[in-house]
Design a protein around this motif. Structure first.
Motif, PDB file in Angstrom:
ATOM      1  N   ALA A 103       0.858  -1.198   0.000  1.00 58.37           N
ATOM      2  CA  ALA A 103       0.000   0.000   0.000  1.00 58.37           C
ATOM      3  C   ALA A 103       0.886   1.237   0.000  1.00 58.37           C
ATOM      4  N   ASP A 104       0.268   2.379  -0.147  1.00 57.30           N
ATOM      5  CA  ASP A 104       0.963   3.656   0.042  1.00 57.30           C
ATOM      6  C   ASP A 104       0.423   4.282   1.316  1.00 57.30           C
ATOM      7  N   LEU A 105       1.314   4.598   2.238  1.00 57.04           N
ATOM      8  CA  LEU A 105       0.906   5.243   3.481  1.00 57.04           C
ATOM      9  C   LEU A 105       1.031   6.752   3.283  1.00 57.04           C
ATOM     10  N   LEU A 106      -0.041   7.485   3.574  1.00 56.16           N
ATOM     11  CA  LEU A 106      -0.013   8.952   3.442  1.00 56.16           C
ATOM     12  C   LEU A 106       0.232   9.569   4.811  1.00 56.16           C
ATOM     13  N   LEU A 107       1.251  10.395   4.915  1.00 56.02           N
ATOM     14  CA  LEU A 107       1.517  11.087   6.178  1.00 56.02           C
ATOM     15  C   LEU A 107       1.542  12.585   5.929  1.00 56.02           C
ATOM     16  N   LYS A 108       0.920  13.335   6.812  1.00 51.41           N
ATOM     17  CA  LYS A 108       0.928  14.795   6.673  1.00 51.41           C
ATOM     18  C   LYS A 108       2.205  15.328   7.304  1.00 51.41           C
ATOM     19  N   ARG A 109       2.952  16.094   6.516  1.00 51.83           N
ATOM     20  CA  ARG A 109       4.254  16.579   6.964  1.00 51.83           C
ATOM     21  C   ARG A 109       4.271  18.090   7.038  1.00 51.83           C
ATOM     22  N   PRO A 110       4.754  18.658   8.140  1.00 42.72           N
ATOM     23  CA  PRO A 110       4.815  20.117   8.248  1.00 42.72           C
ATOM     24  C   PRO A 110       5.962  20.678   7.407  1.00 42.72           C
ATOM     25  N   ALA A 111       5.803  21.915   6.961  1.00 38.22           N
ATOM     26  CA  ALA A 111       6.902  22.607   6.272  1.00 38.22           C
ATOM     27  C   ALA A 111       8.001  22.914   7.287  1.00 38.22           C
ATOM     28  N   LEU A 112       9.205  23.209   6.794  1.00 39.56           N
ATOM     29  CA  LEU A 112      10.345  23.416   7.698  1.00 39.56           C
ATOM     30  C   LEU A 112      10.192  24.698   8.521  1.00 39.56           C
ATOM     31  N   ILE A 113       9.661  25.762   7.930  1.00 39.31           N
ATOM     32  CA  ILE A 113       9.544  27.041   8.628  1.00 39.31           C
ATOM     33  C   ILE A 113       8.100  27.561   8.647  1.00 39.31           C
ATOM     34  N   SER A 114       7.483  27.659   7.495  1.00 40.35           N
ATOM     35  CA  SER A 114       6.143  28.262   7.411  1.00 40.35           C
ATOM     36  C   SER A 114       5.112  27.336   8.067  1.00 40.35           C
ATOM     37  N   PRO A 115       3.959  27.909   8.424  1.00 39.41           N
ATOM     38  CA  PRO A 115       2.960  27.077   9.128  1.00 39.41           C
ATOM     39  C   PRO A 115       2.130  26.225   8.168  1.00 39.41           C
ATOM     40  N   LEU A 116       2.749  25.721   7.128  1.00 37.79           N
ATOM     41  CA  LEU A 116       2.040  24.928   6.122  1.00 37.79           C
ATOM     42  C   LEU A 116       2.326  23.445   6.329  1.00 37.79           C
ATOM     43  N   ALA A 117       1.568  22.622   5.638  1.00 37.69           N
ATOM     44  CA  ALA A 117       1.799  21.174   5.699  1.00 37.69           C
ATOM     45  C   ALA A 117       1.264  20.554   4.419  1.00 37.69           C
ATOM     46  N   GLY A 118       1.694  19.368   4.119  1.00 34.86           N
ATOM     47  CA  GLY A 118       1.201  18.669   2.932  1.00 34.86           C
ATOM     48  C   GLY A 118       1.408  17.179   3.102  1.00 34.86           C
ATOM     49  N   TRP A 119       0.844  16.418   2.170  1.00 34.94           N
ATOM     50  CA  TRP A 119       0.863  14.956   2.287  1.00 34.94           C
ATOM     51  C   TRP A 119       2.035  14.345   1.540  1.00 34.94           C
ATOM     52  N   LYS A 120       2.608  13.339   2.162  1.00 30.01           N
ATOM     53  CA  LYS A 120       3.655  12.557   1.491  1.00 30.01           C
ATOM     54  C   LYS A 120       3.220  11.099   1.447  1.00 30.01           C
ATOM     55  N   SER A 121       3.553  10.490   0.350  1.00 30.68           N
ATOM     56  CA  SER A 121       3.137   9.101   0.145  1.00 30.68           C
ATOM     57  C   SER A 121       4.372   8.193   0.289  1.00 30.68           C
ATOM     58  N   TYR A 122       4.253   7.191   1.132  1.00 29.82           N
ATOM     59  CA  TYR A 122       5.362   6.262   1.357  1.00 29.82           C
ATOM     60  C   TYR A 122       4.938   4.855   0.919  1.00 29.82           C
ATOM     61  N   PRO A 123       5.565   4.291  -0.099  1.00 32.40           N
ATOM     62  CA  PRO A 123       5.249   2.897  -0.442  1.00 32.40           C
ATOM     63  C   PRO A 123       5.679   1.974   0.701  1.00 32.40           C
ATOM     64  N   ILE A 124       4.758   1.128   1.137  1.00 35.53           N
ATOM     65  CA  ILE A 124       5.082   0.185   2.222  1.00 35.53           C
ATOM     66  C   ILE A 124       4.605  -1.220   1.835  1.00 35.53           C
ATOM     67  N   SER A 125       5.262  -2.218   2.396  1.00 36.08           N
ATOM     68  CA  SER A 125       4.748  -3.586   2.319  1.00 36.08           C
ATOM     69  C   SER A 125       4.870  -4.199   3.706  1.00 36.08           C
ATOM     70  N   ILE A 126       3.869  -4.977   4.057  1.00 43.01           N
ATOM     71  CA  ILE A 126       3.901  -5.709   5.328  1.00 43.01           C
ATOM     72  C   ILE A 126       3.893  -7.184   4.950  1.00 43.01           C
ATOM     73  N   GLU A 127       4.896  -7.909   5.398  1.00 40.93           N
ATOM     74  CA  GLU A 127       5.000  -9.323   5.016  1.00 40.93           C
ATOM     75  C   GLU A 127       4.953 -10.165   6.283  1.00 40.93           C
ATOM     76  N   ALA A 128       3.907 -10.979   6.413  1.00 39.05           N
ATOM     77  CA  ALA A 128       3.764 -11.815   7.612  1.00 39.05           C
ATOM     78  C   ALA A 128       3.770 -13.274   7.193  1.00 39.05           C
ATOM     79  N   ARG A 129       4.341 -14.115   8.050  1.00 36.06           N
ATOM     80  CA  ARG A 129       4.302 -15.547   7.767  1.00 36.06           C
ATOM     81  C   ARG A 129       4.187 -16.329   9.074  1.00 36.06           C
TER      82      ARG A 129
END
Ligand code: GTP
Length: 298
Positions: A103-129
Motif C-alpha cells: 500500500a501507500d501510506l499517506l503522512l501529513k508533513r509540516p513545512a520546515l519554517i512556514s505554518p504549512l503542511a502537505g501529504w507525502k506518500s510512502y510505499p510500504i509492504s507488510i509481510e507476515a508468515r
C-alpha cells in the motif's frame, strides 16, 4: 432435472505428487485500515502445499479470510489471526501461511519554517508468515530524500576561493565589498550536484509487538538523513531546505551508515537490510549502498 454436483478439481489427487512451497493469489484488491486511515492495498495470500498428493489448495478460503482485514486496524495480532485462518482452512494440506500487503501510506508533513503542511506518500509492504507455529513480520518502506555530494561541494568551494583570489588580489579588503561579493553570482560561481534519493528498508520486527512501527521507522529514517523531500514549500522553507542540504552533505555510503545507526536504535526492529539509491545528476547511473544488521541471525 437432475441436480448436478459441481466438479471439485482441487480435491482430486495430483498426477505428479510433489509438495509446493507457496501457492495462492497475488494482487488482490483490498481496503485495509492503519493509523486511522483506510488504505487502498494489494494483498498476496498463500500457503504451502505440503501434501504432494493433493491437486490444489482452496483459493476461495484464503480470499474470504482477508475480510478480517477490512475493519480492524492492521496489527501483528490481526495478521497472525488471518494467517491462522489460512492454516485452519487448509488442515492436512499446509503447515505455512503467508500474507503480503502492499500500500501507500499517506503522512501529513509540516513545512520546515512556514505554518504549512502537505501529504507525502510512502510505499510500504507488510509481510507476515506463520511457519510451523512460528510467526514473523517484516516491513518494507521506501522514503525519499535529497542528497548533496560532499566532493562536489568541496570542489565548488575551491572554485569560489579561486574567484575570490582573482577578484580581490592586491586590494585591501572592505567588509562591505566582501559582503556585496558574497551576495553576487561570483560568490557562488559553482554549485554542488544533488539528487533525489531513495532509502529502501526491509525491517524484521521483534516478536510480540502490539503495533507495527511503520511511522516510527519512517520518522527515524528522515531524522537520520536530515533532508527528507518536502511537501508545501514557501521561500523560507526552501532556504531552510538549502541549509539542511548544506549541513548534511552525503555520499550514498554516508546515508547508509546514518540509517544503520538510526535503525539499530529504532524500537521494535530486530534485524534489517537497507539500500540507499542516489539517482545521480552527475551521472546517468545511480550510486547505491547497502547495509545489514542481524540479518542472517534473526
Ligand atoms: N487450487 C487452484 N484453484 C484455482 C486456480 N485457478 C482458479 N482456481 C479456482 O478457484 C476456485 C475456488 O477454489 P476452492 O476454494 O477450492 O472452491 P470450492 O471448492 O468451491 O470451495 P471449498 O468448498 O471451500 O473447497 C475454484 O473454482 C478453482 O477452480 C488454481 O490455479 N489453483
Amino acid at each position: 432435472m437432475n441436480a448436478l454436483t459441481l466438479p471439485d478439481i482441487a480435491a482430486q489427487a495430483s498426477r505428479q505428487a510433489l509438495p509446493l512451497e507457496w501457492v495462492g493469489m497475488c494482487g488482490i484488491a483490498l481496503p485495509v485500515v492503519f493509523d486511522g486511515q483506510r488504505l487502498s492495498a494489494k494483498a498476496d495470500a498463500g500457503v504451502s502445499l505440503d501434501d504432494g498428493e493433493a491437486r490444489g489448495i482452496h483459493m476461495s478460503r484464503l480470499y474470504l479470510a482477508l475480510e478480517m482485514l477490512e475493519q480492524e486496524s492492521l496489527t501483528p495480532s490481526l495478521l497472525r489471526r488471518v494467517l491462522q485462518r489460512f492454516l485452519d482452512s487448509h488442515e492436512g494440506l499446509s503447515s505455512a501461511a503467508y500474507l503480503r500487503i502492499h500500500a501507500d501510506l499517506l503522512l501529513k508533513r509540516p513545512a520546515l519554517i512556514s505554518p504549512l503542511a502537505g501529504w507525502k506518500s510512502y510505499p510500504i509492504s507488510i509481510e507476515a508468515r506463520l511457519e510451523n507455529a512460528v510467526f514473523h513480520v517484516e516491513l518494507k518502506i521506501e522514503a525519499s530524500y535529497s542528497s548533496t555530494c560532499p566532493c562536489s561541494a568541496a570542489l565548488s568551494r575551491q572554485l569560489i576561493q579561486q574567484q575570490f583570489i582573482d577578484d580581490f588580489a592586491n586590494t585591501p579588503l572592505q567588509h562591505a565589498d566582501v559582503l556585496a561579493w558574497l551576495g553576487s553570482s561570483k560568490g557562488i560561481i559553482a554549485t554542488p550536484h544533488s539528487q533525489r534519493s531513495s532509502a529502501q528498508l526491509r525491517l524484521r520486527l521483534d516478536d510480540f509487538l502490539d503495533d507495527l512501527p511503520l511511522i516510527a521507522a519512517i520518522n527515524d529514517t528522515e531524522a537520520a538523513l536530515g533532508t527528507a523531500v518536502q511537501t508545501a514549500v514557501k521561500r523560507a522553507d526552501e532556504q531552510a531546505f538549502a541549509l539542511a542540504n548544506g549541513q548534511n552533505l552525503m555520499f550514498c555510503e554516508d546515508a547508509a551508515r546514518r540509517l544503520n545507526l538510526a535503525l539499530k536504535r529504532s524500537p521494535g526492529i530486530k534485524a534489517f537490510q537497507l539500500r540507499v539509491v542516489h539517482a545521480e545528476s552527475l551521472h546517468a547511473h545511480d550510486a547505491v549502498a547497502e547495509s545489514r544488521w542481524n540479518w542472517e541471525a534473526a
